[in-house]
Scaffold this motif. Structure first.
Motif, PDB file in Angstrom:
ATOM      1  N   CYS A  71     -10.357  -5.097 -15.593  1.00  0.00           N
ATOM      2  CA  CYS A  71     -11.745  -5.502 -15.740  1.00  0.00           C
ATOM      3  C   CYS A  71     -12.139  -5.538 -17.212  1.00  0.00           C
ATOM      4  O   CYS A  71     -12.945  -6.365 -17.627  1.00  0.00           O
ATOM      5  N   GLU A  72     -11.557  -4.656 -17.971  1.00  0.00           N
ATOM      6  CA  GLU A  72     -11.789  -4.625 -19.412  1.00  0.00           C
ATOM      7  C   GLU A  72     -11.332  -5.945 -20.052  1.00  0.00           C
ATOM      8  O   GLU A  72     -12.044  -6.571 -20.818  1.00  0.00           O
ATOM      9  N   SER A  73     -10.157  -6.390 -19.696  1.00  0.00           N
ATOM     10  CA  SER A  73      -9.596  -7.601 -20.310  1.00  0.00           C
ATOM     11  C   SER A  73      -9.967  -8.869 -19.535  1.00  0.00           C
ATOM     12  O   SER A  73      -9.622  -9.963 -19.945  1.00  0.00           O
ATOM     13  N   LYS A  74     -10.660  -8.695 -18.424  1.00  0.00           N
ATOM     14  CA  LYS A  74     -10.976  -9.821 -17.524  1.00  0.00           C
ATOM     15  C   LYS A  74      -9.723 -10.609 -17.158  1.00  0.00           C
ATOM     16  O   LYS A  74      -9.699 -11.830 -17.131  1.00  0.00           O
ATOM     17  N   LYS A  75      -8.687  -9.881 -16.921  1.00  0.00           N
ATOM     18  CA  LYS A  75      -7.456 -10.494 -16.421  1.00  0.00           C
ATOM     19  C   LYS A  75      -7.074  -9.751 -15.151  1.00  0.00           C
ATOM     20  O   LYS A  75      -6.747  -8.568 -15.178  1.00  0.00           O
ATOM     21  N   HIS A  76      -7.139 -10.447 -14.051  1.00  0.00           N
ATOM     22  CA  HIS A  76      -6.862  -9.819 -12.767  1.00  0.00           C
ATOM     23  C   HIS A  76      -5.656 -10.458 -12.108  1.00  0.00           C
ATOM     24  O   HIS A  76      -5.277 -11.580 -12.415  1.00  0.00           O
ATOM     25  N   GLN A  77      -5.106  -9.712 -11.179  1.00  0.00           N
ATOM     26  CA  GLN A  77      -3.907 -10.189 -10.495  1.00  0.00           C
ATOM     27  C   GLN A  77      -4.260 -11.041  -9.291  1.00  0.00           C
ATOM     28  O   GLN A  77      -5.111 -10.663  -8.487  1.00  0.00           O
ATOM     29  N   CYS A  78      -3.566 -12.127  -9.152  1.00  0.00           N
ATOM     30  CA  CYS A  78      -3.689 -12.944  -7.949  1.00  0.00           C
ATOM     31  C   CYS A  78      -3.061 -12.168  -6.793  1.00  0.00           C
ATOM     32  O   CYS A  78      -1.957 -11.643  -6.909  1.00  0.00           O
ATOM     33  N   PHE A  79      -3.779 -12.098  -5.673  1.00  0.00           N
ATOM     34  CA  PHE A  79      -3.292 -11.294  -4.551  1.00  0.00           C
ATOM     35  C   PHE A  79      -2.152 -11.997  -3.819  1.00  0.00           C
ATOM     36  O   PHE A  79      -1.470 -11.398  -3.007  1.00  0.00           O
ATOM     37  N   ARG A 186      -0.950  -5.163   0.476  1.00  0.00           N
ATOM     38  CA  ARG A 186      -0.114  -5.773  -0.548  1.00  0.00           C
ATOM     39  C   ARG A 186      -0.168  -7.298  -0.598  1.00  0.00           C
ATOM     40  O   ARG A 186       0.294  -7.901  -1.541  1.00  0.00           O
ATOM     41  N   CYS A 187      -0.649  -7.920   0.447  1.00  0.00           N
ATOM     42  CA  CYS A 187      -0.665  -9.381   0.439  1.00  0.00           C
ATOM     43  C   CYS A 187      -1.781  -9.861   1.355  1.00  0.00           C
ATOM     44  O   CYS A 187      -2.299  -9.107   2.164  1.00  0.00           O
ATOM     45  N   PRO A 188      -2.167 -11.107   1.205  1.00  0.00           N
ATOM     46  CA  PRO A 188      -3.320 -11.576   1.970  1.00  0.00           C
ATOM     47  C   PRO A 188      -2.990 -11.914   3.423  1.00  0.00           C
ATOM     48  O   PRO A 188      -3.121 -13.053   3.856  1.00  0.00           O
ATOM     49  N   LYS A 189      -2.533 -10.928   4.153  1.00  0.00           N
ATOM     50  CA  LYS A 189      -2.353 -11.113   5.583  1.00  0.00           C
ATOM     51  C   LYS A 189      -3.212 -10.105   6.325  1.00  0.00           C
ATOM     52  O   LYS A 189      -3.217  -8.923   5.993  1.00  0.00           O
ATOM     53  N   ALA A 190      -3.917 -10.594   7.312  1.00  0.00           N
ATOM     54  CA  ALA A 190      -4.773  -9.743   8.124  1.00  0.00           C
ATOM     55  C   ALA A 190      -4.414  -9.978   9.581  1.00  0.00           C
ATOM     56  O   ALA A 190      -4.009 -11.077   9.956  1.00  0.00           O
ATOM     57  N   PHE A 191      -4.535  -8.935  10.377  1.00  0.00           N
ATOM     58  CA  PHE A 191      -4.182  -9.035  11.798  1.00  0.00           C
ATOM     59  C   PHE A 191      -5.219  -8.309  12.636  1.00  0.00           C
ATOM     60  O   PHE A 191      -5.697  -7.245  12.240  1.00  0.00           O
ATOM     61  N   HIS A 192      -5.535  -8.852  13.775  1.00  0.00           N
ATOM     62  CA  HIS A 192      -6.235  -8.036  14.761  1.00  0.00           C
ATOM     63  C   HIS A 192      -5.333  -6.865  15.089  1.00  0.00           C
ATOM     64  O   HIS A 192      -4.118  -7.032  15.192  1.00  0.00           O
ATOM     65  N   ARG A 193      -5.920  -5.732  15.303  1.00  0.00           N
ATOM     66  CA  ARG A 193      -5.085  -4.571  15.643  1.00  0.00           C
ATOM     67  C   ARG A 193      -4.234  -4.875  16.883  1.00  0.00           C
ATOM     68  O   ARG A 193      -3.087  -4.510  16.969  1.00  0.00           O
ATOM     69  N   LYS A 194      -4.825  -5.577  17.814  1.00  0.00           N
ATOM     70  CA  LYS A 194      -4.088  -5.877  19.043  1.00  0.00           C
ATOM     71  C   LYS A 194      -2.979  -6.910  18.817  1.00  0.00           C
ATOM     72  O   LYS A 194      -2.104  -7.074  19.650  1.00  0.00           O
ATOM     73  N   CYS A 195      -3.041  -7.617  17.706  1.00  0.00           N
ATOM     74  CA  CYS A 195      -2.022  -8.632  17.431  1.00  0.00           C
ATOM     75  C   CYS A 195      -0.840  -8.062  16.639  1.00  0.00           C
ATOM     76  O   CYS A 195       0.114  -8.787  16.359  1.00  0.00           O
ATOM     77  N   LEU A 196      -0.933  -6.806  16.253  1.00  0.00           N
ATOM     78  CA  LEU A 196       0.165  -6.200  15.493  1.00  0.00           C
ATOM     79  C   LEU A 196       1.335  -5.870  16.415  1.00  0.00           C
ATOM     80  O   LEU A 196       1.138  -5.329  17.500  1.00  0.00           O
ATOM     81  N   PRO A 197       2.531  -6.176  15.980  1.00  0.00           N
ATOM     82  CA  PRO A 197       3.694  -5.774  16.776  1.00  0.00           C
ATOM     83  C   PRO A 197       3.736  -4.248  16.936  1.00  0.00           C
ATOM     84  O   PRO A 197       3.435  -3.516  15.993  1.00  0.00           O
ATOM     85  N   ARG A 198       4.104  -3.792  18.116  1.00  0.00           N
ATOM     86  CA  ARG A 198       4.140  -2.359  18.436  1.00  0.00           C
ATOM     87  C   ARG A 198       4.888  -1.542  17.387  1.00  0.00           C
ATOM     88  O   ARG A 198       4.488  -0.434  17.033  1.00  0.00           O
ATOM     89  N   GLU A 199       6.009  -2.060  16.930  1.00  0.00           N
ATOM     90  CA  GLU A 199       6.854  -1.241  16.057  1.00  0.00           C
ATOM     91  C   GLU A 199       6.165  -0.861  14.745  1.00  0.00           C
ATOM     92  O   GLU A 199       6.562   0.080  14.090  1.00  0.00           O
ATOM     93  N   MET A 200       5.093  -1.575  14.392  1.00  0.00           N
ATOM     94  CA  MET A 200       4.399  -1.238  13.160  1.00  0.00           C
ATOM     95  C   MET A 200       3.713   0.128  13.249  1.00  0.00           C
ATOM     96  O   MET A 200       3.360   0.722  12.241  1.00  0.00           O
TER      97      MET A 200
END
Ligand SMILES: [Zn+2]
Ligand SMILES: [Zn+2]
Ligand SMILES: [Zn+2]
Ligand SMILES: [Zn+2]
Ligand SMILES: [Zn+2]
Ligand SMILES: [Zn+2]
Length: 259
Positions: A71-79, A186-200
């Protein structure tokens, strides 16, 4: 439909409660800049979670305002790609945009986003629909909240809480709970909790990838290598400044090929 309340609940972000470096709670400092992240500030505060911390000194902690290096340098990371870019809205060099939807605050290169950049940023950020079922459901039923920068009120002040510690979760109304979006750290992926594979959820020899904390859900999608004893994905995701490429062997002296 009665599903819209769930969205209202989620006004705060887990970033107010857990450290951006190690994804654990504790004695955190909150950045007063645009990123809205929290960090373990000093080495001792990060000991319990083996956090690299910001490495601040006690004197730096006493300053009335704290800006992280990004924020100090106004340089941010692309997600998406993790590279740094200028987020300076004043300059004509702005290459990074920020999503302000419901305290999302993630930064992106427009060209790293899957959608038309004319829709930036609100509708382009992939964090607001389920990665798994969006293919089946073309329309996202995200409601049209115009929740601009709420960062300041929701940001827990310095030395916030220990609420972020990973524990087994509280249970809420089952229906909305299952339909809440779980966001990858860590990355722009979102899931419904019910859509998550069990093993997670771990168990039966699977590596657990999701934890409930008092501050929200901590989740790493299957794309990230986990470090089991840390209960987090590899912590190589944060870049505060441009680093010289390693292994470029720049100072290798040219051999004198005389004969
Ligand atoms: Zn930390
Ligand atoms: Zn910041
Ligand atoms: Zn990018
Ligand atoms: Zn977003
Ligand atoms: Zn889904
Ligand atoms: Zn991910």
């Amino acid at each position: 439909m009665a599903g819209t309340k769930a969205a209202m609940e989620k006004d705060y972000s887990v970033d107010d409660y857990i450290c951006a470096i190690c994804d654990e709670g504790g004695d955190l400092i909150c950045c007063d800049g645009d990123c809205g992240r929290s960090f373990h500030p000093t080495k001792p505060t990060g000991e319990a979670s083996h956090c690299d911390t910001l490495g601040l000194s006690e004197e730096q902690l006493e300053l009335p305002e704290f800006l992280c290096e990004n924020c100090e340098s106004k340089k941010h990371q692309c997600f998406v790609c993790g590279e740094l870019g200028s987020s300076d809205q004043g300059g004509d060099e702005q290459v990074i945009i920020q999503c302000n939807k419901r305290g999302c605050k993630r930064f992106y290169h427009p060209y790293c986003l899957p959608l038309d950049i004319n829709k930036i940023p609100e509708d382009a950020c992939p964090m607001h629909e389920c990665y798994s079922c969006k293919k089946k459901n073309a329309t996202s039923e995200d409601n049209k909240m115009t929740g601009k920068t709420k960062g300041k009120e929701t940001c827990r002040k310095k030395h916030a809480t220990s609420e972020g510690n990973k524990t087994r979760g509280q249970s809420k109304g089952r229906g909305t709970w299952e339909m809440n979006l779980v966001l990858c750290r860590r990355c722009p992926k979102a899931f419904h909790r019910k859509c998550l594979p069990r093993e997670m959820f771990g168990g039966e020899g699977n590596i657990q990838r999701i934890w409930e904390t008092a501050g929200g859900t901590v989740f790493y999608c299957g794309d990230h290598e986990m470090v089991e004893n840390l209960r987090s994905a590899k912590r190589n995701h944060i870049k505060f400044r441009e680093e010289k490429p390693k292994g470029a062997a720049e100072n290798q002296s040219v051999e004198d090929g005389n004969k």
